[in-house]
Design a protein around this motif. Structure first.
Motif, PDB file in Angstrom:
ATOM      1  N   LEU A  43     -10.468  -7.798   8.731  1.00 16.65           N
ATOM      2  CA  LEU A  43     -11.577  -7.721   9.681  1.00 16.65           C
ATOM      3  C   LEU A  43     -11.215  -8.337  11.025  1.00 16.65           C
ATOM      4  O   LEU A  43     -11.593  -7.809  12.082  1.00 16.65           O
ATOM      5  N   GLU A  44     -10.476  -9.455  11.009  1.00 15.21           N
ATOM      6  CA  GLU A  44     -10.067 -10.085  12.267  1.00 15.21           C
ATOM      7  C   GLU A  44      -9.104  -9.187  13.030  1.00 15.21           C
ATOM      8  O   GLU A  44      -9.151  -9.095  14.261  1.00 15.21           O
ATOM      9  N   ALA A  45      -8.191  -8.512  12.300  1.00 17.40           N
ATOM     10  CA  ALA A  45      -7.263  -7.590  12.951  1.00 17.40           C
ATOM     11  C   ALA A  45      -8.026  -6.450  13.617  1.00 17.40           C
ATOM     12  O   ALA A  45      -7.731  -6.061  14.750  1.00 17.40           O
ATOM     13  N   MET A  46      -9.000  -5.898  12.916  1.00 15.25           N
ATOM     14  CA  MET A  46      -9.827  -4.841  13.489  1.00 15.25           C
ATOM     15  C   MET A  46     -10.498  -5.312  14.779  1.00 15.25           C
ATOM     16  O   MET A  46     -10.541  -4.601  15.779  1.00 15.25           O
ATOM     17  N   ASP A  47     -11.031  -6.521  14.741  1.00 15.30           N
ATOM     18  CA  ASP A  47     -11.728  -7.068  15.906  1.00 15.30           C
ATOM     19  C   ASP A  47     -10.767  -7.361  17.045  1.00 15.30           C
ATOM     20  O   ASP A  47     -11.157  -7.359  18.220  1.00 15.30           O
ATOM     21  N   LEU A  48      -9.487  -7.622  16.725  1.00 14.30           N
ATOM     22  CA  LEU A  48      -8.471  -7.922  17.737  1.00 14.30           C
ATOM     23  C   LEU A  48      -7.748  -6.669  18.226  1.00 14.30           C
ATOM     24  O   LEU A  48      -6.770  -6.749  18.953  1.00 14.30           O
ATOM     25  N   ASP A  49      -8.237  -5.492  17.836  1.00 14.51           N
ATOM     26  CA  ASP A  49      -7.642  -4.211  18.237  1.00 14.51           C
ATOM     27  C   ASP A  49      -6.225  -4.034  17.713  1.00 14.51           C
ATOM     28  O   ASP A  49      -5.343  -3.507  18.409  1.00 14.51           O
ATOM     29  N   VAL A  50      -5.993  -4.461  16.470  1.00 17.79           N
ATOM     30  CA  VAL A  50      -4.686  -4.328  15.832  1.00 17.79           C
ATOM     31  C   VAL A  50      -4.828  -3.387  14.630  1.00 17.79           C
ATOM     32  O   VAL A  50      -5.730  -3.573  13.807  1.00 17.79           O
ATOM     33  N   PRO A  51      -3.980  -2.361  14.503  1.00 21.15           N
ATOM     34  CA  PRO A  51      -4.070  -1.455  13.357  1.00 21.15           C
ATOM     35  C   PRO A  51      -3.827  -2.194  12.041  1.00 21.15           C
ATOM     36  O   PRO A  51      -3.096  -3.184  11.999  1.00 21.15           O
ATOM     37  N   VAL A  52      -4.441  -1.686  10.993  1.00 26.96           N
ATOM     38  CA  VAL A  52      -4.304  -2.290   9.669  1.00 26.96           C
ATOM     39  C   VAL A  52      -3.732  -1.286   8.680  1.00 26.96           C
ATOM     40  O   VAL A  52      -4.177  -0.137   8.615  1.00 26.96           O
ATOM     41  N   LEU A  53      -2.708  -1.725   7.933  1.00 27.36           N
ATOM     42  CA  LEU A  53      -2.206  -0.958   6.790  1.00 27.36           C
ATOM     43  C   LEU A  53      -2.451  -1.798   5.551  1.00 27.36           C
ATOM     44  O   LEU A  53      -1.954  -2.923   5.450  1.00 27.36           O
ATOM     45  N   ALA A  54      -3.216  -1.271   4.607  1.00 31.39           N
ATOM     46  CA  ALA A  54      -3.621  -2.063   3.450  1.00 31.39           C
ATOM     47  C   ALA A  54      -3.379  -1.312   2.152  1.00 31.39           C
ATOM     48  O   ALA A  54      -3.470  -0.080   2.091  1.00 31.39           O
ATOM     49  N   ARG A  55      -3.079  -2.052   1.137  1.00 28.70           N
ATOM     50  CA  ARG A  55      -2.898  -1.485  -0.198  1.00 28.70           C
ATOM     51  C   ARG A  55      -4.211  -0.852  -0.655  1.00 28.70           C
ATOM     52  O   ARG A  55      -5.292  -1.419  -0.455  1.00 28.70           O
ATOM     53  N   ASN A  56      -4.101   0.303  -1.253  1.00 35.19           N
ATOM     54  CA  ASN A  56      -5.304   1.037  -1.643  1.00 35.19           C
ATOM     55  C   ASN A  56      -5.884   0.473  -2.936  1.00 35.19           C
ATOM     56  O   ASN A  56      -5.610   0.948  -4.037  1.00 35.19           O
ATOM     57  N   ILE A  57      -6.696  -0.549  -2.784  1.00 36.40           N
ATOM     58  CA  ILE A  57      -7.412  -1.174  -3.884  1.00 36.40           C
ATOM     59  C   ILE A  57      -8.887  -1.154  -3.516  1.00 36.40           C
ATOM     60  O   ILE A  57      -9.249  -0.984  -2.341  1.00 36.40           O
TER      61      ILE A  57
ATOM     62  N   GLN B 212       6.764   2.972  -0.668  1.00 42.36           N
ATOM     63  CA  GLN B 212       7.324   4.132   0.024  1.00 42.36           C
ATOM     64  C   GLN B 212       6.274   4.795   0.921  1.00 42.36           C
ATOM     65  O   GLN B 212       6.561   5.200   2.057  1.00 42.36           O
ATOM     66  N   GLU B 213       5.054   4.883   0.416  1.00 41.55           N
ATOM     67  CA  GLU B 213       3.999   5.460   1.246  1.00 41.55           C
ATOM     68  C   GLU B 213       3.681   4.549   2.422  1.00 41.55           C
ATOM     69  O   GLU B 213       3.328   5.019   3.506  1.00 41.55           O
ATOM     70  N   PHE B 214       3.807   3.238   2.223  1.00 47.12           N
ATOM     71  CA  PHE B 214       3.603   2.303   3.333  1.00 47.12           C
ATOM     72  C   PHE B 214       4.553   2.611   4.485  1.00 47.12           C
ATOM     73  O   PHE B 214       4.143   2.681   5.650  1.00 47.12           O
ATOM     74  N   VAL B 215       5.842   2.804   4.162  1.00 42.55           N
ATOM     75  CA  VAL B 215       6.831   3.107   5.200  1.00 42.55           C
ATOM     76  C   VAL B 215       6.507   4.439   5.867  1.00 42.55           C
ATOM     77  O   VAL B 215       6.553   4.566   7.096  1.00 42.55           O
ATOM     78  N   GLN B 216       6.141   5.421   5.075  1.00 44.22           N
ATOM     79  CA  GLN B 216       5.810   6.735   5.615  1.00 44.22           C
ATOM     80  C   GLN B 216       4.631   6.651   6.584  1.00 44.22           C
ATOM     81  O   GLN B 216       4.674   7.210   7.692  1.00 44.22           O
ATOM     82  N   LEU B 217       3.581   5.963   6.177  1.00 44.31           N
ATOM     83  CA  LEU B 217       2.408   5.832   7.039  1.00 44.31           C
ATOM     84  C   LEU B 217       2.710   5.006   8.286  1.00 44.31           C
ATOM     85  O   LEU B 217       2.204   5.305   9.376  1.00 44.31           O
ATOM     86  N   SER B 218       3.530   3.969   8.134  1.00 42.51           N
ATOM     87  CA  SER B 218       3.891   3.129   9.274  1.00 42.51           C
ATOM     88  C   SER B 218       4.646   3.933  10.320  1.00 42.51           C
ATOM     89  O   SER B 218       4.395   3.820  11.523  1.00 42.51           O
ATOM     90  N   LYS B 219       5.594   4.752   9.859  1.00 41.42           N
ATOM     91  CA  LYS B 219       6.369   5.585  10.785  1.00 41.42           C
ATOM     92  C   LYS B 219       5.464   6.601  11.482  1.00 41.42           C
ATOM     93  O   LYS B 219       5.605   6.863  12.690  1.00 41.42           O
ATOM     94  N   SER B 220       4.516   7.145  10.736  1.00 35.60           N
ATOM     95  CA  SER B 220       3.577   8.093  11.333  1.00 35.60           C
ATOM     96  C   SER B 220       2.772   7.429  12.433  1.00 35.60           C
ATOM     97  O   SER B 220       2.557   8.007  13.502  1.00 35.60           O
ATOM     98  N   LEU B 221       2.346   6.203  12.160  1.00 33.01           N
ATOM     99  CA  LEU B 221       1.553   5.460  13.147  1.00 33.01           C
ATOM    100  C   LEU B 221       2.372   5.124  14.385  1.00 33.01           C
ATOM    101  O   LEU B 221       1.888   5.224  15.514  1.00 33.01           O
ATOM    102  N   MET B 222       3.631   4.744  14.197  1.00 37.31           N
ATOM    103  CA  MET B 222       4.501   4.412  15.321  1.00 37.31           C
ATOM    104  C   MET B 222       4.805   5.628  16.188  1.00 37.31           C
ATOM    105  O   MET B 222       4.977   5.515  17.400  1.00 37.31           O
TER     106      MET B 222
END
Length: 314
Positions: A227-241, A261-271
């Motif tokens: 929530l703090e990251a969202m408020d600070l305008d920072v993207p969030v990548l989180a484990r799907n739980i 592996q999906e984390f890396v894939q999504l991170s690269k997409s975001l970058m």
């Protein structure tokens, strides 16, 4: 105005600010400093507390069993996600809920989980910031060092990624909640040069410098770091739980991954997609303001304590 005893796990909690803002006198106590309800009963009697709030249904709430003052419970996450799996803890938490005047759940999902378990209530190692480089990509994982936060979950895939692309860094920040586990983590990630715990203001500064905030927990109630990251305008990548999915809409307010592996894939997409990054940051900010407003939270806690005050007056 009743004197409020707040039974918490940390030396400071934002609820204290909410309540003191309207004149309540609050006294915060660390649950780990007490062993049984009789110690709390003696404290209540000696300090003449009139009401109590306990954070975490088991760790805090169990010490208020049989209390002579009205009290409310704020779920912590671990209680609903993990402690319910232990028969004795489950029994104790159910008994605490029966005595509590109210219980606060951070999300609708958490409320549903609690209601399913107890039908009667259908009501912190280290941080290292690399020198600035033009292409630096810093991923920040903020968590207490304990197994449920699973801070090593992404270390192997990050090590491999960093070898191929040296500008990619994972930084883990947080306290050593469990010293045994802390030593395990320290040995495992020694080559990454993580150093020293830092104050909250510096943590926010680090968050603002990072590319994204990461959450790799096995279970969560509601992650303040997210929530703090969202408020600070920072993207969030989180484990799907469930706890993370309750506050993140995939590819709308953040990104949810199911494995490293999906984390890396999504991170690269975001970058590689600045437009997606801007959209996620913008929508996440709107979400936080709408659903986790400081003012709304303040009013909600104040109203809940009024219930305790009415109980005192009766």
């Amino acid at each position: 105005i009743p004197q409020i005893f707040m039974h918490v796990l940390n030396p400071k909690h934002e609820s204290e600010d909410h309540l003191e803002a309207v004149g309540h006198i609050c006294s915060l106590k660390d649950a780990f400093g007490y062993e049984n309800p009789s110690e709390i009963a003696n404290l209540i009697s000696a300090e003449k507390f009139e009401a109590a709030l306990a954070i975490h249904l088991y760790k805090g709430g169990r010490l208020l069993q049989g209390s002579r003052i009205p009290f409310g419970i704020i779920f912590g996450g671990t209680d609903i996600n993990e402690d319910v799996k232990h028969e004795e803890k489950h029994r104790v938490m159910g008994a605490v809920l029966e005595e509590a005047r109210f219980a606060v759940a951070f999300t609708e999902k958490m409320k549903e989980l609690a209601a399913a378990e107890w039908e009667a209530i259908v009501v912190k190692i280290f941080y290292w910031i690399p020198q600035d480089t033009e292409n630096l990509r810093l991923f920040l994982l903020i968590c207490g060092l304990r197994r449920v936060k699973d801070p090593l979950y992404l270390v192997d895939v990050f090590s491999e990624w960093h070898r191929r692309e040296p500008h990619i860094h994972l930084v883990i920040i947080g306290p050593a909640v469990s010293w045994g586990f802390f030593l395990l983590v320290l040995i495992y990630v020694y080559s990454h040069r993580f150093i020293l715990e830092i104050p909250q203001d510096d943590l926010h500064a680090a968050a603002k410098r990072c590319f994204a905030v990461v959450n790799s927990s096995i279970s969560e109630g509601m992650s303040a770091a997210i929530l703090e990251a969202m408020d600070l305008d920072v993207p969030v990548l989180a484990r799907n739980i469930p706890g993370n999915a309750a506050i993140i809409q995939h590819k709308v307010t953040g990104l949810l991954f199911t494995d490293p592996q999906e984390f890396v894939q999504l991170s690269k997409s975001l970058m590689n997609d600045p437009t997606l990054e801007r959209e996620i940051v913008t929508k996440a900010k709107v979400y936080v303001k709408k659903h986790h407003s400081w003012d709304c939270e303040r009013e909600a806690y104040q109203n809940l304590v009024l219930r305790l005050q009415c109980s005192v007056d009766q």
